[in-house]
Design an enzyme around this catalytic site. Structure first.
Site, mmCIF file in Angstrom:
data_model
loop_
_atom_site.group_PDB
_atom_site.id
_atom_site.type_symbol
_atom_site.label_atom_id
_atom_site.label_comp_id
_atom_site.label_asym_id
_atom_site.label_seq_id
_atom_site.Cartn_x
_atom_site.Cartn_y
_atom_site.Cartn_z
ATOM 1 N N GLU A 98 12.585 11.289 43.003
ATOM 2 C CA GLU A 98 13.484 10.250 43.219
ATOM 3 C C GLU A 98 14.310 10.351 44.814
ATOM 4 O O GLU A 98 15.473 10.037 44.737
ATOM 5 C CB GLU A 98 14.523 9.911 42.213
ATOM 6 C CG GLU A 98 13.847 9.721 40.987
ATOM 7 C CD GLU A 98 13.486 8.408 40.685
ATOM 8 O OE1 GLU A 98 13.820 7.386 41.390
ATOM 9 O OE2 GLU A 98 12.729 8.235 39.500
HETATM 10 C C1 LIG Z 1 6.221 16.384 39.172
HETATM 11 C C2 LIG Z 1 6.478 15.317 40.197
HETATM 12 C C3 LIG Z 1 6.493 13.794 39.807
HETATM 13 C C4 LIG Z 1 6.230 12.975 40.649
HETATM 14 N N1 LIG Z 1 6.064 11.335 40.193
HETATM 15 C C5 LIG Z 1 6.074 10.551 41.313
HETATM 16 C C6 LIG Z 1 5.445 9.311 40.815
HETATM 17 O O1 LIG Z 1 5.579 9.057 39.526
HETATM 18 N N2 LIG Z 1 5.399 8.425 41.714
HETATM 19 C C7 LIG Z 1 5.464 8.690 42.892
HETATM 20 O O2 LIG Z 1 5.132 7.870 44.024
HETATM 21 N N3 LIG Z 1 5.993 9.676 43.634
HETATM 22 C C8 LIG Z 1 6.059 10.863 42.593
HETATM 23 N N4 LIG Z 1 6.447 12.074 42.963
HETATM 24 C C9 LIG Z 1 6.627 12.475 44.466
HETATM 25 C C10 LIG Z 1 8.034 12.751 44.722
HETATM 26 O O3 LIG Z 1 8.690 11.554 44.881
HETATM 27 C C11 LIG Z 1 7.960 13.675 46.225
HETATM 28 O O4 LIG Z 1 7.524 14.762 45.906
HETATM 29 C C12 LIG Z 1 9.224 13.590 46.798
HETATM 30 O O5 LIG Z 1 9.357 12.218 47.466
HETATM 31 C C13 LIG Z 1 9.289 14.349 48.031
HETATM 32 O O6 LIG Z 1 8.042 14.403 48.832
HETATM 33 P P1 LIG Z 1 6.949 15.189 49.462
HETATM 34 O O7 LIG Z 1 6.803 16.166 48.132
HETATM 35 O O8 LIG Z 1 6.003 14.797 50.020
HETATM 36 O O9 LIG Z 1 8.102 16.233 50.122
HETATM 37 P P2 LIG Z 1 8.397 16.255 51.578
HETATM 38 O O10 LIG Z 1 8.726 14.877 52.233
HETATM 39 O O11 LIG Z 1 7.193 16.835 52.433
HETATM 40 O O12 LIG Z 1 9.592 17.315 51.950
HETATM 41 C C14 LIG Z 1 9.613 18.385 52.194
HETATM 42 C C15 LIG Z 1 10.926 19.100 52.529
HETATM 43 O O13 LIG Z 1 11.315 18.462 53.688
HETATM 44 C C16 LIG Z 1 12.314 17.747 53.695
HETATM 45 N N5 LIG Z 1 12.469 16.547 54.373
HETATM 46 C C17 LIG Z 1 11.439 15.635 54.495
HETATM 47 N N6 LIG Z 1 12.065 14.687 55.404
HETATM 48 C C18 LIG Z 1 13.248 15.333 56.047
HETATM 49 C C19 LIG Z 1 14.064 14.662 56.920
HETATM 50 N N7 LIG Z 1 13.976 13.266 57.247
HETATM 51 N N8 LIG Z 1 15.376 15.252 57.159
HETATM 52 C C20 LIG Z 1 15.478 16.445 56.314
HETATM 53 N N9 LIG Z 1 14.638 16.841 55.571
HETATM 54 C C21 LIG Z 1 13.663 16.293 55.310
HETATM 55 C C22 LIG Z 1 12.426 17.417 52.095
HETATM 56 O O14 LIG Z 1 13.943 17.460 51.704
HETATM 57 C C23 LIG Z 1 11.712 18.662 51.453
HETATM 58 O O15 LIG Z 1 12.839 20.251 51.620
HETATM 59 C C24 LIG Z 1 6.432 13.116 41.962
HETATM 60 C C25 LIG Z 1 6.456 14.707 42.211
HETATM 61 C C26 LIG Z 1 6.499 15.399 41.416
HETATM 62 C C27 LIG Z 1 6.742 16.957 42.155
#
Ligand SMILES: Cc1cc2nc3c(=O)[nH]c(=O)nc-3n(C[C@H](O)[C@H](O)[C@H](O)COP(=O)(O)OP(=O)(O)OC[C@H]3O[C@@H](n4cnc5c(N)ncnc54)[C@H](O)[C@@H]3O)c2cc1C
Ligand SMILES: Cc1cc2nc3c(=O)[nH]c(=O)nc-3n(C[C@H](O)[C@H](O)[C@H](O)COP(=O)(O)OP(=O)(O)OC[C@H]3O[C@@H](n4cnc5c(N)ncnc54)[C@H](O)[C@@H]3O)c2cc1C
Lengths: 603, 603
Positions: free
Chosen positions: B410
């Site tokens: 989220e």
């Molecule tokens: C168990 C689980 C269930 C999930 N369920 C769903 C689902 O049902 N549907 C769906 O669509 N998604 C789902 N997700 C995905 C989830 O929403 C994403 O994992 C989350 O949005 C983070 O994206 P990412 O994993 O690509 O991390 P990234 O975006 O790669 O982030 C990596 C790190 O970089 C930081 N970061 C990224 N951008 C910035 C910025 N601009 N400034 C500062 N810091 C930044 C983040 O805070 C984090 O610390 C799920 C994830 C998990 C683990």
């Protein structure tokens, strides 16, 4: 050993609080000998080859693999570093022992726990307290990895209150053996060990007694199932049931009723080694997180470019650097103290015992601080990986789970926090460390008018060292006043003790970092240490915050009125910066360096 | 709705910062209607019967059981609380929706995630953005639990940067359908859902577009294996591959290019609901930990008698209480705003959309704060259990692992922290919230001479409310000055934004707690609220600490010289207590009450 070391007026345990330490007098990772560096390299190679490369096997609860790798570690001599040469060991000093504990901890907590349970609490009680016969009989086997050891102290009803165990040892009529019966719980290495150090009570003794018990299923020893654990999945942890297990009287460790003391001393060493074993764990997580942050692209840029990520990397690296400084500082103090005792004519055994006991305060401090740092670092590691950090396919999630145990065993962090301050107060009472004098001086200073001179802070760390000296006054003010007010019943005021302990911890850590960096800046040039300088400053800034907060919590709770106002004023004065550091700039500088090196390169 | 509510000048989103809220104007858990209380009871019963009692099945990755219990939840109407009656739902208000999210979260994060993914992001985009036909066709099935929904936004290369996804939607030549191809990742409920909300890009559109896609393996939809996760073990999380999946044009959600907006609005609601879903999780952990601490004996006394344990229990209970206050306050604001919009003639759909969007700042604040509190509480839960906390046989270890996800999905807590401040600044720019005026006033106040009158703080919370008003000035001072200095490039100064955000969060939470308690003290008598008063004071004390620390970090880093000195002085003035609370006494009082009740009894 050189008379140099002998003559040096090295600090006694707890004295860091009331004496200034010169940077020349602390040992740092940069002081490792060639031999120690080789030791470190071969440990790292072992970890890469045998542990890191087979990391999933540990996650899959492959206990047999843990045993197999422990055996390999034995072949490489890694289990015998601390063991005297006369018992088949390498007889290396305490620093070298710490080095191995440190660098072996990189891959998985399962191995690290198995290693620690065996070499530390499983073997050491015999080297420290054993008779010559016991040592000849058991230690060489343990040192080579032919046998493995385990340590049976905890029982279902006796954890933190270790001396309350119900396990009984009954002397046979012919006086030849003890019959041990009882239930031990949470025994690391139980699944594959050949020998247990068992603590049991004889008759209605006040204190428990230690025994060396060979593992023999035909001798009334049975094991519970493997515990289902949050982390360290391939560390074998089982209950051990003793039912009229016969133990020859010559297998008693030290004297009757000495078990609690043995247990506590084993834990002292265990604590500082556990702290070391949380160091490489941190470095590896920093390395992995940095690599990931350098590669992971979001919003068209590697995420390492985001300030939110930089702040994490900077704090993670800073904690690791500071922890190294504090751990190796204390390790060398212990090594030196052992050498002094030996030079004074004590046996190695006695010398080692007293050497470690001397620094029990520092051991507790390190155990708490470093175990909390590794938790924080693994937590941020997950966060940097985002969703991937929640996946068992990346190394962050197991690191986070594995780190959790370190705040529980070898004395919970609550117990160790209270011990640190409690032992210090006891030392003061006994006159081993003069706290009363300095505390009185602080009291007088509080009444006096503060100096309004602008001090000359142009030299490296001049302001920081001045600040550390004042932070010590915060501790003296708070603890001194608490002792005065509550006397021996102070130990019932745990919330106060906890606050005092946090102050103590932050002082030791921030001072250690500054001294390490100062020493290196002097010999290698300030320029070469610019990141380390930044880390030392950043840590101190954060330490000041914690001390402010904990100091305030204590003061507003146990003194009132004018006294409260005076102490709050003192707190303010003692934690004051003349020149505020720019913490955003510090964090950015540190993170940029770690990012450029693609990992942690300060060890 | 009554004109009463309509006429009330209810706060706009973010306005809490510049307007004083009267305690009569906030909604609290103590204001629940009989109907809502019944709803809560039946939710709790469901959790006890179907979830808590079969808690190990969730731990054993029994995805089928998750699906089965979701189906049962549907039969009980729990999936349809938020759905309008015209589409087979119960059409209850936002507060009731929150209640269910809250109380269903007690047992396991797996169920809570499945529930949230289905009812929130899986169903809501259709109720909020669907056409009448789409709603008639899909919503009743989703509301009853005949069908389950999932939400496909994230891709391997597009997480936080959700609008950067590579999934394509290509219009067929006959204009009748889109063909969707791409890889979605981390899709909750993927393993058993019947319908996906899919975001894809049409041509080279700047923004993605939303689609309703029925799950049909014969239509180019394949699933990856179940992800191996740290926690929420029975939440089905899989990759979803779309390969030329045909979707009728009438299944587009809202308009072309509107997907990013849909995604963001779905997340706004998702965030506050996620916060709610971290409430009962906290309460259950507190209950279990308290029970254990009351029963576990060490050193001849139940460990609850130790100050170290009391401090933990007190902080845990306090966080839960404060989180409840803040969550339900915002929930009712949203509900009222929706009602006002409807009364103004907007469709329910539009009203709901705007209602939630209005409080997007609060939604981000709550998501961050409550997800961090549940982590802290589960962590202390483990610690209170000692070694047993590390065992999968006690409910603490899974609670700790399950809690970890809430800081990631989220929107990560980093993203939400930045959003909270970013949105506030934007609102100010647009004139929706007047920050400039108050910020300027604070600036002038800083220049002026502070009043040395001793204020009359005899009434309940008089000092605390005065303090909260000053904490708001800290935010205005720091953020105001930052906006002035950096203008639109402020968003590049993430470390500063993070600090500002922490200040904002603490203000909202501490104010909410005080208002909740004040309201209850007025109607039920101060005596009845003595523990709640203590919790509100304790939280504020800790909030002041955090604000001090974060404020300082910001100020020392982005202003220098006289300006820095002036702002530090302001910080000191704005965070000053006239009468310091005795925090040890507060913590003891709170813990003693929780211990006596053998659990958390403030909801
Ligand atoms: C168990 C689980 C269930 C999930 N369920 C769903 C689902 O049902 N549907 C769906 O669509 N998604 C789902 N997700 C995905 C989830 O929403 C994403 O994992 C989350 O949005 C983070 O994206 P990412 O994993 O690509 O991390 P990234 O975006 O790669 O982030 C990596 C790190 O970089 C930081 N970061 C990224 N951008 C910035 C910025 N601009 N400034 C500062 N810091 C930044 C983040 O805070 C984090 O610390 C799920 C994830 C998990 C683990
Ligand atoms: C994986 C694992 C491996 C282990 N390996 C071994 C081993 O090899 N050999 C062995 O002997 N033991 C081992 N242990 C046991 C370990 O040392 C104990 O778990 C630890 O000492 C805590 O004891 P406990 O679990 O009984 O917790 P308790 O003592 O019941 O503590 C519960 C809580 O109460 C607090 N508490 C207790 N007393 C006080 C007090 N006086 N004041 C304030 N707070 C207090 C604790 O800090 C904790 O928060 C292991 C444990 C684990 C989990």
């Amino acid at each position: 050993m050189s008379t140099d070391t002998l003559n040096k007026d090295i600090l006694r345990g707890g004295q860091f609080l009331v004496k200034e330490t010169s940077c020349e007098d602390i040992f740092t990772l940069e002081d490792l000998s060639e031999e120690q560096k080789m030791m470190r390299e071969s440990t790292k190679e072992f970890v890469d080859r045998e542990l890191w490369a087979h990391w999933e096997r540990f996650e899959k609860k492959d206990y047999a693999y843990t045993e197999e790798t422990m055996r390999k570690a034995g072949e490489l001599g890694l289990l015998s570093v601390a063991v005297p040469e006369s018992y088949g060991g390498m007889g290396m000093g305490f620093v070298s022992t710490m080095l191995v504990c440190d660098y072996i901890s990189g891959a998985t907590g399962s191995f690290s726990t198995a290693f620690g349970a065996h070499t530390g609490i499983g073997t050491m009680p015999i080297t420290l307290y054993g008779t010559e016969e016991q040592k000849q009989k058991y230690v060489p086997k343990l040192a080579s990895g032919e046998w493995f050891g385990a340590y049976c102290l905890t029982e279902p009803g006796a954890g933190s209150d270790a001396n309350s165990g119900k396990t009984k040892a009954v002397l046979s009529k012919d006086g030849k053996h003890y019959s041990i019966s009882g239930q031990k719980m949470w025994i690391s290495n139980a699944g594959f060990c050949n020998l247990f150090i068992v603590f049991a009570r004889i008759e209605d003794d006040k204190n428990i007694t230690g025994f060396i018990v060979e593992n023999d299923p035909d001798n009334g020893i049975t094991l519970g199932d493997e515990e289902k654990k949050l982390g360290i999945h391939s560390s074998s942890t089982r209950q051990v049931f003793f039912s009229e297990t016969k133990v020859p009287v010559e297998n008693m460790l030290s004297e009757r009723g000495n078990g609690f003391k043995i247990a506590m001393n084993a834990l002292n060493v265990g604590r500082i080694k556990l702290a070391a074993a949380c160091l490489e764990a941190q470095r590896r997580v920093i390395n992995e997180a940095t690599k990931y942050a350098n590669e992971r692209i979001q919003f068209k840029t590697p995420i390492i470019n985001f300030g939110a990520i930089k702040a994490k990397i900077a704090d993670m690296a800073t904690n690791a650097y500071v922890d190294e400084a504090a751990c190796y500082r204390a390790a060398k103090n212990i090594e030196d103290r052992i050498a002094i005792r030996e030079a004074e004519g004590n046996s190695h055994q006695d010398a080692e015992l007293k050497g470690v006991e001397e620094y029990a305060i520092e051991c507790s401090i390190l155990k708490v601080a470093v175990s909390e740092h590794v938790q924080h670092t693994t937590d941020e590691g997950i966060q940097i990986f985002g969703g991937m950090g929640f996946s068992a396919d990346t190394p962050m999630e197991s690191a986070w789970r594995d780190a959790r145990i370190s705040r529980i065993y070898e004395g919970t962090n609550e117990i160790n926090r209270m011990l640190a301050v409690g032992m210090l107060v006891k030392k003061a009472m006994k006159g081993h460390v003069d706290l009363l004098g300095p505390a009185t001086a602080v009291g007088e200073e509080l009444m006096g008018i503060p100096s309004f001179d602008t001090p000359d802070f142009s030299e490296l760390f001049a302001e920081e060292k001045d600040l550390v000296a004042r932070l010590k006054k915060v501790f003296l003010m708070v603890a001194g006043s608490a002792v005065q007010k509550f006397g021996p019943s102070l130990e019932e005021h745990q919330m106060l003790l906890m606050s005092a302990s946090d102050i103590l911890i932050q002082i030791y850590l921030s001072e250690s970092a500054i001294l390490r960096t100062e020493k290196n800046a002097k010999r290698f040039g300030e320029e070469s240490q610019s990141t380390q300088i930044a880390m030392s400053k950043l840590y101190l800034f954060r330490a000041v915050d914690i001390i402010n907060q904990k100091g305030k919590e204590a003061i507003v709770s146990f003194v009132e009125g004018d006294e409260q106002r005076m102490m709050l004023m003192g707190l303010k004065r003692f934690t004051k910066y003349t020149n505020q550091p720019n913490v955003v700039a510090l964090r950015t500088q540190i993170a940029d360096k770690v990012a450029a090196d693609n990992g942690y390169t300060f060890d």
